[in-house]
Structure formats: structure tokens, C-alpha cells
Design a protein around this motif. Structure first.
Motif, PDB file in Angstrom:
ATOM      1  N   LEU A  99       0.812  -1.203   0.000  1.00  0.00           N
ATOM      2  CA  LEU A  99       0.000   0.000   0.000  1.00  0.00           C
ATOM      3  C   LEU A  99       0.851   1.260   0.000  1.00  0.00           C
ATOM      4  CD1 LEU A  99       0.021   1.300   3.118  1.00  0.00           C
ATOM      5  CD2 LEU A  99      -1.315  -0.755   3.559  1.00  0.00           C
ATOM      6  N   ILE A 100       0.172   2.360  -0.302  1.00  0.00           N
ATOM      7  CA  ILE A 100       0.790   3.683  -0.273  1.00  0.00           C
ATOM      8  C   ILE A 100       0.128   4.478   0.839  1.00  0.00           C
ATOM      9  CG2 ILE A 100       1.272   5.785  -1.579  1.00  0.00           C
ATOM     10  CD1 ILE A 100       0.909   4.118  -4.144  1.00  0.00           C
ATOM     11  N   ARG A 101       0.940   5.014   1.718  1.00  0.00           N
ATOM     12  CA  ARG A 101       0.418   5.796   2.829  1.00  0.00           C
ATOM     13  C   ARG A 101       0.144   7.233   2.393  1.00  0.00           C
ATOM     14  NH1 ARG A 101       3.709   4.536   8.219  1.00  0.00           N
ATOM     15  NH2 ARG A 101       2.168   6.052   8.938  1.00  0.00           N
ATOM     16  N   LEU A 102      -0.539   7.970   3.238  1.00  0.00           N
ATOM     17  CA  LEU A 102      -0.839   9.365   2.941  1.00  0.00           C
ATOM     18  C   LEU A 102       0.445  10.179   2.758  1.00  0.00           C
ATOM     19  CD1 LEU A 102      -3.814  10.013   5.395  1.00  0.00           C
ATOM     20  CD2 LEU A 102      -3.910   9.587   2.926  1.00  0.00           C
ATOM     21  N   SER A 103       1.516   9.733   3.383  1.00  0.00           N
ATOM     22  CA  SER A 103       2.815  10.391   3.232  1.00  0.00           C
ATOM     23  C   SER A 103       3.484  10.056   1.911  1.00  0.00           C
ATOM     24  CB  SER A 103       3.737   9.969   4.378  1.00  0.00           C
ATOM     25  OG  SER A 103       3.962   8.561   4.317  1.00  0.00           O
ATOM     26  N   LEU A 104       2.838   9.210   1.113  1.00  0.00           N
ATOM     27  CA  LEU A 104       3.312   8.717  -0.184  1.00  0.00           C
ATOM     28  C   LEU A 104       4.378   7.639  -0.048  1.00  0.00           C
ATOM     29  CD1 LEU A 104       3.369  11.944  -2.386  1.00  0.00           C
ATOM     30  CD2 LEU A 104       1.503  10.340  -1.959  1.00  0.00           C
ATOM     31  N   TYR A 105       4.614   7.182   1.181  1.00  0.00           N
ATOM     32  CA  TYR A 105       5.517   6.054   1.383  1.00  0.00           C
ATOM     33  C   TYR A 105       4.800   4.780   0.966  1.00  0.00           C
ATOM     34  CZ  TYR A 105       8.006   2.291   3.739  1.00  0.00           C
ATOM     35  OH  TYR A 105       8.657   1.114   4.010  1.00  0.00           O
ATOM     36  N   ARG A 106       5.497   3.966   0.184  1.00  0.00           N
ATOM     37  CA  ARG A 106       4.935   2.690  -0.251  1.00  0.00           C
ATOM     38  C   ARG A 106       5.640   1.568   0.478  1.00  0.00           C
ATOM     39  NH1 ARG A 106       4.257   0.241  -6.423  1.00  0.00           N
ATOM     40  NH2 ARG A 106       3.426  -1.792  -5.793  1.00  0.00           N
ATOM     41  N   GLY A 107       4.875   0.672   1.043  1.00  0.00           N
ATOM     42  CA  GLY A 107       5.492  -0.420   1.770  1.00  0.00           C
ATOM     43  C   GLY A 107       4.607  -1.648   1.844  1.00  0.00           C
ATOM     44  N   ASP A 108       5.182  -2.686   2.398  1.00  0.00           N
ATOM     45  CA  ASP A 108       4.513  -3.971   2.593  1.00  0.00           C
ATOM     46  C   ASP A 108       4.127  -4.076   4.069  1.00  0.00           C
ATOM     47  OD1 ASP A 108       5.617  -7.101   1.049  1.00  0.00           O
ATOM     48  OD2 ASP A 108       3.919  -5.776   0.657  1.00  0.00           O
ATOM     49  N   TYR A 109       2.871  -4.387   4.336  1.00  0.00           N
ATOM     50  CA  TYR A 109       2.411  -4.463   5.708  1.00  0.00           C
ATOM     51  C   TYR A 109       1.780  -5.829   5.973  1.00  0.00           C
ATOM     52  CZ  TYR A 109       3.280   0.493   6.040  1.00  0.00           C
ATOM     53  OH  TYR A 109       3.902   1.718   6.044  1.00  0.00           O
ATOM     54  N   TRP A 110       1.905  -6.277   7.217  1.00  0.00           N
ATOM     55  CA  TRP A 110       1.452  -7.605   7.589  1.00  0.00           C
ATOM     56  C   TRP A 110       0.531  -7.562   8.797  1.00  0.00           C
ATOM     57  CZ3 TRP A 110       2.853 -11.788   4.638  1.00  0.00           C
ATOM     58  CH2 TRP A 110       3.893 -11.598   3.732  1.00  0.00           C
ATOM     59  N   GLY A 111      -0.406  -8.494   8.813  1.00  0.00           N
ATOM     60  CA  GLY A 111      -1.205  -8.700  10.002  1.00  0.00           C
ATOM     61  C   GLY A 111      -0.452  -9.567  10.997  1.00  0.00           C
ATOM     62  N   GLN A 112      -1.092  -9.813  12.128  1.00  0.00           N
ATOM     63  CA  GLN A 112      -0.436 -10.555  13.209  1.00  0.00           C
ATOM     64  C   GLN A 112      -0.499 -12.057  12.988  1.00  0.00           C
ATOM     65  OE1 GLN A 112      -3.446  -9.328  13.341  1.00  0.00           O
ATOM     66  NE2 GLN A 112      -4.768 -10.809  14.365  1.00  0.00           N
ATOM     67  N   GLY A 113      -1.336 -12.511  12.079  1.00  0.00           N
ATOM     68  CA  GLY A 113      -1.452 -13.932  11.781  1.00  0.00           C
ATOM     69  C   GLY A 113      -2.616 -14.570  12.512  1.00  0.00           C
ATOM     70  N   THR A 114      -3.233 -15.542  11.868  1.00  0.00           N
ATOM     71  CA  THR A 114      -4.316 -16.291  12.486  1.00  0.00           C
ATOM     72  C   THR A 114      -4.113 -17.774  12.184  1.00  0.00           C
ATOM     73  OG1 THR A 114      -6.739 -16.464  12.695  1.00  0.00           O
ATOM     74  CG2 THR A 114      -5.879 -16.019  10.490  1.00  0.00           C
ATOM     75  N   GLN A 115      -4.283 -18.596  13.199  1.00  0.00           N
ATOM     76  CA  GLN A 115      -4.012 -20.023  13.067  1.00  0.00           C
ATOM     77  C   GLN A 115      -5.187 -20.737  12.406  1.00  0.00           C
ATOM     78  OE1 GLN A 115      -1.174 -21.934  14.086  1.00  0.00           O
ATOM     79  NE2 GLN A 115      -2.213 -23.540  12.919  1.00  0.00           N
ATOM     80  N   VAL A 116      -4.861 -21.556  11.419  1.00  0.00           N
ATOM     81  CA  VAL A 116      -5.839 -22.447  10.795  1.00  0.00           C
ATOM     82  C   VAL A 116      -5.331 -23.875  10.991  1.00  0.00           C
ATOM     83  CG1 VAL A 116      -6.855 -23.241   8.629  1.00  0.00           C
ATOM     84  CG2 VAL A 116      -6.647 -20.783   9.099  1.00  0.00           C
ATOM     85  N   THR A 117      -6.141 -24.697  11.617  1.00  0.00           N
ATOM     86  CA  THR A 117      -5.769 -26.086  11.861  1.00  0.00           C
ATOM     87  C   THR A 117      -6.832 -26.991  11.270  1.00  0.00           C
ATOM     88  OG1 THR A 117      -4.657 -25.493  13.919  1.00  0.00           O
ATOM     89  CG2 THR A 117      -5.183 -27.817  13.584  1.00  0.00           C
ATOM     90  N   VAL A 118      -6.400 -27.901  10.407  1.00  0.00           N
ATOM     91  CA  VAL A 118      -7.317 -28.834   9.758  1.00  0.00           C
ATOM     92  C   VAL A 118      -6.987 -30.234  10.251  1.00  0.00           C
ATOM     93  CG1 VAL A 118      -8.246 -29.685   7.585  1.00  0.00           C
ATOM     94  CG2 VAL A 118      -7.373 -27.332   7.737  1.00  0.00           C
ATOM     95  N   SER A 119      -7.938 -30.849  10.918  1.00  0.00           N
ATOM     96  CA  SER A 119      -7.704 -32.193  11.459  1.00  0.00           C
ATOM     97  C   SER A 119      -8.152 -33.244  10.446  1.00  0.00           C
ATOM     98  CB  SER A 119      -8.469 -32.363  12.763  1.00  0.00           C
ATOM     99  OG  SER A 119      -9.861 -32.261  12.536  1.00  0.00           O
ATOM    100  N   SER A 120      -7.461 -34.380  10.477  1.00  0.00           N
ATOM    101  CA  SER A 120      -7.775 -35.456   9.518  1.00  0.00           C
ATOM    102  C   SER A 120      -8.811 -36.407  10.066  1.00  0.00           C
ATOM    103  CB  SER A 120      -6.505 -36.213   9.161  1.00  0.00           C
ATOM    104  OG  SER A 120      -5.901 -36.714  10.325  1.00  0.00           O
TER     105      SER A 120
END
Length: 120
Positions: A99-120
Motif C-alpha cells: 500500500l501507499i500511505r498518505l505520506s506517499l511512502y509505499r510499503g509492505d504491511y502484515w497482520g499478526q497472523g491467524t491459526q488455521v488447523t485442519v484435522s484429519s
């Protein structure tokens, strides 16, 4: 400041479905691409699916036909509908935004992560 907040992870049996959501907020001018990555224990983080602001999408071969990514450009949100889940889909899923911020800085941003577990 920019924040990406994910929701929707959890535990599901093989063959089941989950929906992940991510909302970006803060001093955002424009989001070029939003997507989802995942990282399983002992493995590198990998792209699952991504969507551009123009509507183009890209999927990992392993999820094609099972996962669907969707974006709401007006709300700065992205979702991932995951169907026919397999145990090998088990991982921490991360939301990502180029994304591009209001300051015109462009960068890559990440969320904190969410666990997905699939049981067999």
C-alpha cells in the motif's frame, strides 16, 4: 500508522470450510494489492492468494479451485473463503497489503497472523 487485523481462523475437520477476513486501517492512500500468505511449522512463508485493486487474482496451485479471495476496495478489506480444507492447509495465515500511505511512502504491511488447523 497502518494496521492489518485478521479474523476467522480456527480448527476444522478435513473437508470443511473457513473464512478469513482482514481489515486495513490507518493513514492509507491506496492499497495496490492485498493477499494472504501462510507459514506451516518448519516451512517458509508462501503466497496463498492475492488480489489487485483492479480485480486480478493469483492463487497458489495447491489451493486453486478450493480457495477464493475477494476484496472490498472501498472498505480496505480482503477475505479468503477456504473450502474442502486439507490437513496440509494447516498453518498460520497472514494478511498482507502492498500500500501507499498518505505520506506517499509505499510499503509492505502484515497482520499478526491467524491459526488455521485442519484435522484429519
Amino acid at each position: 500508522q497502518v494496521r492489518l487485523v485478521e479474523s476467522g481462523g480456527g480448527l476444522v475437520q478435513a473437508g470443511g470450510s473457513l473464512r478469513l477476513s482482514c481489515a486495513a486501517s490507518g493513514s492509507i492512500l491506496k492499497i495496490n494489492a492485498m493477499g494472504w500468505y501462510r507459514q506451516a511449522p518448519g516451512k517458509q512463508r508462501e503466497l496463498v492468494a492475492a488480489a489487485t485493486s483492479g480485480g486480478s487474482t493469483n492463487y497458489a496451485d495447491s489451493v486453486k479451485g478450493r480457495f477464493t479471495i475477494s476484496r472490498d476496495n472501498a472498505k480496505n478489506t480482503v477475505s479468503l473463503q477456504m473450502n474442502t480444507l486439507k490437513p496440509e492447509d494447516t498453518a498460520v495465515y497472514y494478511c498482507n497489503a502492498d500500500l501507499i500511505r498518505l505520506s506517499l511512502y509505499r510499503g509492505d504491511y502484515w497482520g499478526q497472523g491467524t491459526q488455521v488447523t485442519v484435522s484429519s
